[in-house]
Design a protein around this motif. Structure first.
Motif, PDB file in Angstrom:
ATOM      1  N   UNK A 171      10.277  -1.959 -11.269  1.00  0.00           N
ATOM      2  CA  UNK A 171       9.880  -2.270  -9.898  1.00  0.00           C
ATOM      3  C   UNK A 171       9.266  -1.009  -9.299  1.00  0.00           C
ATOM      4  N   UNK A 172       8.044  -1.134  -8.793  1.00  0.00           N
ATOM      5  CA  UNK A 172       7.404   0.005  -8.156  1.00  0.00           C
ATOM      6  C   UNK A 172       7.161  -0.300  -6.687  1.00  0.00           C
ATOM      7  N   UNK A 173       6.995   0.755  -5.941  1.00  0.00           N
ATOM      8  CA  UNK A 173       6.718   0.641  -4.516  1.00  0.00           C
ATOM      9  C   UNK A 173       5.340   1.231  -4.244  1.00  0.00           C
ATOM     10  N   UNK A 174       4.472   0.423  -3.625  1.00  0.00           N
ATOM     11  CA  UNK A 174       3.135   0.863  -3.235  1.00  0.00           C
ATOM     12  C   UNK A 174       3.135   1.029  -1.726  1.00  0.00           C
ATOM     13  N   UNK A 175       2.732   2.220  -1.253  1.00  0.00           N
ATOM     14  CA  UNK A 175       2.907   2.523   0.171  1.00  0.00           C
ATOM     15  C   UNK A 175       1.999   1.709   1.091  1.00  0.00           C
ATOM     16  N   UNK A 176       0.889   1.148   0.586  1.00  0.00           N
ATOM     17  CA  UNK A 176       0.031   0.300   1.419  1.00  0.00           C
ATOM     18  C   UNK A 176      -0.742  -0.667   0.537  1.00  0.00           C
ATOM     19  N   UNK A 227     -22.634   7.705   1.648  1.00  0.00           N
ATOM     20  CA  UNK A 227     -21.287   8.141   2.007  1.00  0.00           C
ATOM     21  C   UNK A 227     -20.337   8.021   0.826  1.00  0.00           C
ATOM     22  N   UNK A 228     -19.304   8.849   0.840  1.00  0.00           N
ATOM     23  CA  UNK A 228     -18.233   8.804  -0.143  1.00  0.00           C
ATOM     24  C   UNK A 228     -16.921   8.843   0.639  1.00  0.00           C
ATOM     25  N   UNK A 229     -16.369   7.657   0.881  1.00  0.00           N
ATOM     26  CA  UNK A 229     -15.142   7.531   1.673  1.00  0.00           C
ATOM     27  C   UNK A 229     -13.971   7.289   0.730  1.00  0.00           C
ATOM     28  N   UNK A 230     -12.927   8.104   0.861  1.00  0.00           N
ATOM     29  CA  UNK A 230     -11.778   8.006  -0.038  1.00  0.00           C
ATOM     30  C   UNK A 230     -10.508   7.752   0.740  1.00  0.00           C
ATOM     31  N   UNK A 231      -9.712   6.824   0.234  1.00  0.00           N
ATOM     32  CA  UNK A 231      -8.367   6.588   0.754  1.00  0.00           C
ATOM     33  C   UNK A 231      -7.392   6.639  -0.416  1.00  0.00           C
ATOM     34  N   UNK A 232      -6.159   7.000  -0.111  1.00  0.00           N
ATOM     35  CA  UNK A 232      -5.176   7.204  -1.176  1.00  0.00           C
ATOM     36  C   UNK A 232      -4.003   6.249  -1.010  1.00  0.00           C
ATOM     37  N   UNK A 233      -3.488   5.815  -2.149  1.00  0.00           N
ATOM     38  CA  UNK A 233      -2.249   5.038  -2.174  1.00  0.00           C
ATOM     39  C   UNK A 233      -1.246   5.782  -3.048  1.00  0.00           C
ATOM     40  N   UNK A 234       0.027   5.634  -2.714  1.00  0.00           N
ATOM     41  CA  UNK A 234       1.095   6.336  -3.438  1.00  0.00           C
ATOM     42  C   UNK A 234       1.979   5.305  -4.120  1.00  0.00           C
ATOM     43  N   UNK A 283       5.911  -6.939 -12.194  1.00  0.00           N
ATOM     44  CA  UNK A 283       5.017  -7.832 -11.453  1.00  0.00           C
ATOM     45  C   UNK A 283       3.756  -7.092 -11.027  1.00  0.00           C
ATOM     46  N   UNK A 284       2.747  -7.860 -10.660  1.00  0.00           N
ATOM     47  CA  UNK A 284       1.483  -7.303 -10.196  1.00  0.00           C
ATOM     48  C   UNK A 284       1.521  -7.057  -8.694  1.00  0.00           C
ATOM     49  N   UNK A 285       0.767  -6.053  -8.269  1.00  0.00           N
ATOM     50  CA  UNK A 285       0.597  -5.761  -6.847  1.00  0.00           C
ATOM     51  C   UNK A 285      -0.883  -5.912  -6.500  1.00  0.00           C
ATOM     52  N   UNK A 286      -1.153  -6.475  -5.331  1.00  0.00           N
ATOM     53  CA  UNK A 286      -2.534  -6.736  -4.920  1.00  0.00           C
ATOM     54  C   UNK A 286      -2.883  -5.831  -3.741  1.00  0.00           C
ATOM     55  N   UNK A 287      -4.012  -5.129  -3.872  1.00  0.00           N
ATOM     56  CA  UNK A 287      -4.458  -4.182  -2.857  1.00  0.00           C
ATOM     57  C   UNK A 287      -5.819  -4.636  -2.354  1.00  0.00           C
TER      58      UNK A 287
END
Length: 598
Positions: free
Chosen positions: A271-276, A288-295, A369-373
């Protein structure tokens, strides 16, 4: 087989001898036998792991215009060429999952190898008119001719655009085309068939994994072998790889396999936790080069991003993910960067299409399980990253365009793009332009403002005035013009005409080349060179036409290669006086007074 073409493949395993291991010294005793053969590990001992070499010999579709078919056949062969997995001495697969669902030994594809060599009559041609190509081949005093001509090779283009043979390597070609030779009367001075354009159809490429290195030592054609209308091509390779003990390798693999297999029956699913789970990028602009991060965090597990369908990409080309896979150890976190980037080849489809950028990424946890972003944003259309034809069909600012249905009909297009004319008119309105225009770096905020005005149709915020501030504004307008020309999907001078640029031997021939351009391209060319002529007359910078010509020929597409010593009065390829691409542009700049824009 595919029609009358196809390919064959062979897979070889080379097992090198293991290097002799030093034996530990043992104390000698009277009761110990002196025969060392009882301690010899070479009999029935360990062996080295094999090096797998795969060779594909292919014959792809013929004819100049069938490049897309050749690319398609490459992918089809990559999918269809399969080998059975290796069996042990009892005829069984080595691992449990080496069987398919029907209990048959599974297969491996040609890329499951240490080194893959792909060779044969690949049939890729050269996109240069026949007579011009033959003429350049015959220029024996021009040493760089093959280097220039190979730029128009269809295989090189397919590799650079990742349409075929992506990731493969090819040694620089230093031999004449291997196709097509004629033994009879219908041949040119080099022996090529007059009915078929010469081409480098016979090629040798390779790709290797990261555990071994491949060094190509030669790549030659053999014109003395004349039994075919092709001339054979050969290459020598040096393959360097690490030798390992196969017994130790198999033991480690089986141990890891048992550990993973045991996890499958465990009730403790990862089981993993995705912050967003939502990434909103807001307004997305060209370049443009726009970057966002997930943990990602929680209990130990492996994860990777997967496609929604087996035959679909993991993410669209306007999006990049790094890293794509990972392994979480106890107490660790993984940070994933998701970047939206809008380069010109990507932006072109968004400029006249849908502006909504929406995508769902699937983060798969091994045995979990899969996580959807969800990724969302809105693209702001721009005049950058378009075809010249598209810009001449705009009815107003591109930001007002709702769909391609609102474009002007092809029978009622503008003479030249309004955006280019606005920039040139603003620059021409300054009676005393800076003498170093194009040679100084611009104010990037000003460039961004100018581009926004071009896209929205708003007035430029700077009034024309005689001051130091006007010089700064002029530099910004000049570089905006450069960027706009450089962003065109197809350059003003198309690649098919580059060879003719190299062949220009007189000023009149240079002007005649304009007849081969599209009307809009001619008008842009004349407008830009008229402006350059204007600023060159007022500039006191030494060699100013030469300096601006060197990089302006790049963005207009007039740079096709060739050697030039910087002196327009002394331009030679071998013994012949030839007009190089940079001088081709300068010719128009210096003689602009004889032309009028349509």
């Amino acid at each position: 087989m595919m029609g009358n073409k196809g390919a064959t493949a062979i897979r070889l395993c080379f097992t090198p001898p293991l290097p002799a291991q030093p034996k530990p010294e043992q104390p000698k005793s009277a009761s110990q036998p002196q025969d060392s053969s009882t301690n010899d590990d070479s009999k029935g001992g360990n062996t080295a792991g094999p090096l797998t070499l795969t060779f594909v010999n292919a014959h792809l579709a013929a004819f100049d215009e069938m490049v897309d078919r050749r690319n398609q056949e490459f992918h089809e062969l990559s999918r269809r060429l399969l080998f059975a997995r290796s069996l042990d001495e009892n005829g069984n697969a080595v691992y449990e999952d080496d069987y398919d669902t029907q209990g048959r030994p599974a297969t491996v594809n040609i890329y499951e190898t240490d080194v893959l060599f792909w060779m044969g009559d690949l049939n890729y041609r050269v996109d240069i008119p026949d007579q011009e190509f033959r003429r350049l081949l015959a220029e024996k005093d021009w040493d760089e001719r093959l280097e220039v001509l190979i730029r128009y090779d269809q295989l090189k283009k397919s590799m650079s655009t990742a349409k075929a043979f992506d990731g493969f390597h090819e040694h620089p070609i230093a031999h004449l085309p291997s196709y097509r030779f004629s033994p009879g009367l219908g041949m040119d001075e080099l022996g090529y068939d007059q009915k078929r354009r010469p081409a480098w159809t016979d090629r040798i490429l390779y790709v290797s994994n990261t555990l071994c290195s491949v060094e190509q030592q030669s790549y030659d054609s053999y014109p003395q072998i004349t039994m075919s209308d092709h001339r054979p091509v050969a290459a020598d390779f040096l393959v360097d790889f690490d030798v390992y003990d196969s017994s130790e390798y198999e033991s480690a693999v089986r141990r890891l396999y048992r550990e993973v297999h045991a996890l499958e029956g465990s009730h403790d699913k990862p089981v993993i936790k995705v912050d967003q789970s939502f990434l909103g990028f807001g307004e997305i602009r060209y370049g443009s080069h726009c970057t966002k991060k997930i943990v990602i965090e929680n209990i130990p597990c492996a994860w990777r991003f997967v496609p929604a369908q087996l035959d679909s990409p993991i993410h669209p080309e306007w999006l990049s993910i790094a890293p794509m896979t990972g392994l979480l150890l106890p107490g660790e976190k993984s940070e994933v960067s998701v970047t939206v980037h809008m380069e010109k080849h990507i932006a072109s489809s968004f400029n006249i299409g849908s502006r909504d950028i929406n995508e769902t990424l699937i983060l798969h946890t091994v045995l979990g399980k899969d996580h959807f972003i969800a990724v969302s944003g809105e693209y702001l259309p721009t005049c950058y990253g378009n075809k010249l034809e598209t810009l001449t069909r705009l009815r107003g600012p591109i930001r007002d365009l709702k769909s391609s249905q609102e474009l002007r009909p092809e029978s009622n297009v503008l003479n030249a793009p309004g955006e280019i004319m606005r920039l040139v008119n603003r620059l021409m309105s300054n009676p005393q332009p800076p003498g170093d225009l194009f040679l100084q770096p611009p104010d990037e905020e000003m460039v961004t403002t100018i581009r926004e005005c071009l896209d929205t149709g708003e007035d430029f915020p700077w009034l024309l005035e005689k001051s130091e501030a006007e010089a700064k504004v002029s530099h910004a307008f000049a570089h905006t013009l450069l960027q706009l020309l450089d962003s065109l999907i197809e350059p003003i001078v198309p690649p098919i005409l580059h060879a003719r640029c190299v062949q220009m031997t007189s000023r009149d021939e240079a002007f005649e080349l304009l007849d081969a351009l599209q009307p809009a391209a001619v008008n842009v060319w004349i407008t830009v060179t008229a402006f350059l002529h204007f600023i060159c007359q007022s500039s006191e910078t030494p060699d100013y036409p030469t300096k601006i010509g060197e990089f302006l020929s790049e963005v207009t597409g007039a740079n096709a290669g060739g050697s030039w010593n910087g002196d327009p009065s002394n331009v030679t390829f071998g013994e012949a006086k030839v007009l190089p691409p940079v001088y081709y542009l300068i010719t128009f700049v210096k003689n602009r007074g004889e032309f009028a824009c349509d």
